[in-house]
Design a protein around this motif. Structure first.
Motif, short mmCIF file in Angstrom:
data_model
loop_
_atom_site.label_atom_id
_atom_site.label_comp_id
_atom_site.label_asym_id
_atom_site.label_seq_id
_atom_site.Cartn_x
_atom_site.Cartn_y
_atom_site.Cartn_z
N LEU A 159 0.86 -1.19 0.00
CA LEU A 159 0.00 0.00 0.00
C LEU A 159 0.89 1.23 0.00
N LYS A 160 0.38 2.31 -0.60
CA LYS A 160 1.09 3.59 -0.59
C LYS A 160 0.22 4.62 0.14
N TYR A 161 0.81 5.31 1.12
CA TYR A 161 0.09 6.35 1.86
C TYR A 161 0.46 7.73 1.34
N PRO A 162 -0.44 8.71 1.43
CA PRO A 162 -1.82 8.57 1.86
C PRO A 162 -2.64 7.80 0.83
N LEU A 163 -3.60 7.03 1.32
CA LEU A 163 -4.43 6.22 0.45
C LEU A 163 -5.35 7.10 -0.39
N LYS A 164 -5.42 6.80 -1.66
CA LYS A 164 -6.28 7.57 -2.56
C LYS A 164 -6.65 6.72 -3.76
N THR A 165 -7.93 6.67 -4.06
CA THR A 165 -8.39 5.91 -5.21
C THR A 165 -7.74 6.45 -6.48
N GLY A 166 -7.19 5.54 -7.27
CA GLY A 166 -6.51 5.93 -8.50
C GLY A 166 -5.00 6.00 -8.36
N LYS A 167 -4.49 6.01 -7.14
CA LYS A 167 -3.04 6.07 -6.94
C LYS A 167 -2.41 4.77 -7.44
N SER A 168 -1.31 4.89 -8.16
CA SER A 168 -0.63 3.70 -8.67
C SER A 168 0.89 3.84 -8.50
N TRP A 169 1.58 2.71 -8.52
CA TRP A 169 3.03 2.71 -8.38
C TRP A 169 3.59 1.41 -8.96
N ASP A 170 4.89 1.40 -9.16
CA ASP A 170 5.56 0.22 -9.68
C ASP A 170 6.28 -0.52 -8.57
N ASN A 171 6.19 -1.83 -8.58
CA ASN A 171 6.96 -2.69 -7.68
C ASN A 171 7.92 -3.51 -8.51
N TRP A 172 9.04 -3.84 -7.90
CA TRP A 172 10.04 -4.67 -8.57
C TRP A 172 10.30 -5.92 -7.76
N LYS B 262 -5.35 -3.51 -7.19
CA LYS B 262 -5.29 -4.39 -8.36
C LYS B 262 -3.88 -4.49 -8.91
N ASP B 263 -3.51 -5.71 -9.23
CA ASP B 263 -2.22 -6.01 -9.87
C ASP B 263 -2.53 -6.97 -11.01
N GLY B 264 -2.72 -6.43 -12.20
CA GLY B 264 -3.09 -7.27 -13.33
C GLY B 264 -4.47 -7.87 -13.10
N SER B 265 -4.56 -9.20 -13.15
CA SER B 265 -5.84 -9.88 -12.96
C SER B 265 -6.11 -10.22 -11.50
N TYR B 266 -5.19 -9.83 -10.63
CA TYR B 266 -5.34 -10.17 -9.20
C TYR B 266 -5.82 -8.95 -8.42
N VAL B 267 -6.79 -9.16 -7.54
CA VAL B 267 -7.33 -8.09 -6.70
C VAL B 267 -7.14 -8.46 -5.24
N SER B 268 -6.53 -7.58 -4.46
CA SER B 268 -6.30 -7.81 -3.03
C SER B 268 -7.11 -6.83 -2.20
N TYR B 269 -7.53 -7.28 -1.02
CA TYR B 269 -8.29 -6.43 -0.11
C TYR B 269 -7.60 -6.38 1.25
N LYS C 107 -2.30 -0.64 -8.41
CA LYS C 107 -3.20 0.51 -8.38
C LYS C 107 -4.28 0.35 -7.32
N ILE C 108 -4.55 1.42 -6.56
CA ILE C 108 -5.64 1.43 -5.59
C ILE C 108 -6.92 1.79 -6.34
N THR C 109 -7.90 0.91 -6.28
CA THR C 109 -9.15 1.14 -7.00
C THR C 109 -10.32 1.49 -6.09
#
Length: 236
Positions: free
Chosen positions: A159-172, A203-210, A181-183
């Protein structure tokens, strides 16, 4: 995009489960206080929910507090030196770390796994799983991190703070880069362990986490089907 789901991160190259803002529109009592932490460098603690109220002291960035209520005017009621006090809610972030006083039981693809908190090492929380897995987490002002390799420097942002719908980032993960991306930050998620409100949907591709506040990861869905979920949460 390669299909690297939330539950496919590695710790020491061993397969692990990954886990994981409560929004109040008015004054709302909290039966069980929620844990938050200070995001500003320093905030004043006051006797009342007002900038003109007496200052009781200060809290530094990263300090964790139990929030009992949040007001429509933007204040959070906390306990300070065993007394009720108030701090500005805008300077707090609800925690999404796993609860150390709980035992987490997950079911993933038919396999039941139990996780218990082990210890804190160099600012990281270590959890042991029933099949030899080890999970390592850290929460900072910038977000919720998880180690995926053998060194603390090898980590991804869940997760990336502050939380905001639409925020996205890259992980390696080694040479592989994937987009996260936070949806949503207000999802209600049901699992056998209960109903969790104000969950963050990632969301990460076809995977959704809660992720649920003060609980962590509660459910993962891959291509529309439940891949893993919290089935029981009990006291240690």
């Amino acid at each position: 995009m390669a299909k690297l789901s939330f539950c496919k991160y590695l710790v020491g190259f061993v397969f692990i489960l990954s886990f994981c803002l409560t929004t109040f529109s008015s004054v709302e009592a909290v039966t069980t206080p929620t844990t938050s932490f200070v995001t500003a460098k320093k905030i004043s603690v006051r006797t009342k929910a007002s900038t003109s109220a007496k200052v009781l002291g200060t809290l530094k960035q990263g300090t964790r507090v139990a929030v009992y209520t949040k007001t429509k005017s933007g204040w959070a009621k906390i306990k300070y030196k065993n007394k009720s006090a108030y701090v500005p809610n805008k300077s707090l972030q609800t925690s999404f770390l796993m609860n150390k006083s709980k035992i987490y039981i997950y079911k993933e693809d038919g396999l039941v796994k139990t996780f218990k908190y082990k210890k804190r090492d160099k600012g990281w929380d270590l959890w042991n799983g029933s099949y030899g897995e080890e999970m390592v987490f850290k929460e900072t002002v910038g977000g919720l991190l998880q180690v995926y390799g053998g060194a603390y420097s090898e980590n991804v942002a869940l997760l990336k703070y502050p939380l905001k719908t639409g925020k996205s980032w890259d992980n390696w993960i080694e040479a592989y880069k994937y987009r996260v991306k936070i949806t949503s930050t207000t999802k209600t998620v049901k699992t056998p362990a209960g109903t969790f409100k104000n969950c963050v949907e990632v969301k990460d591709g076809s995977y959704v986490s809660y992720f649920a506040p003060n609980v962590g990861f509660v459910k993962g869905i891959e291509k529309g089907k439940v891949h893993s979920q919290l089935i029981k949460l009990k006291k240690r």
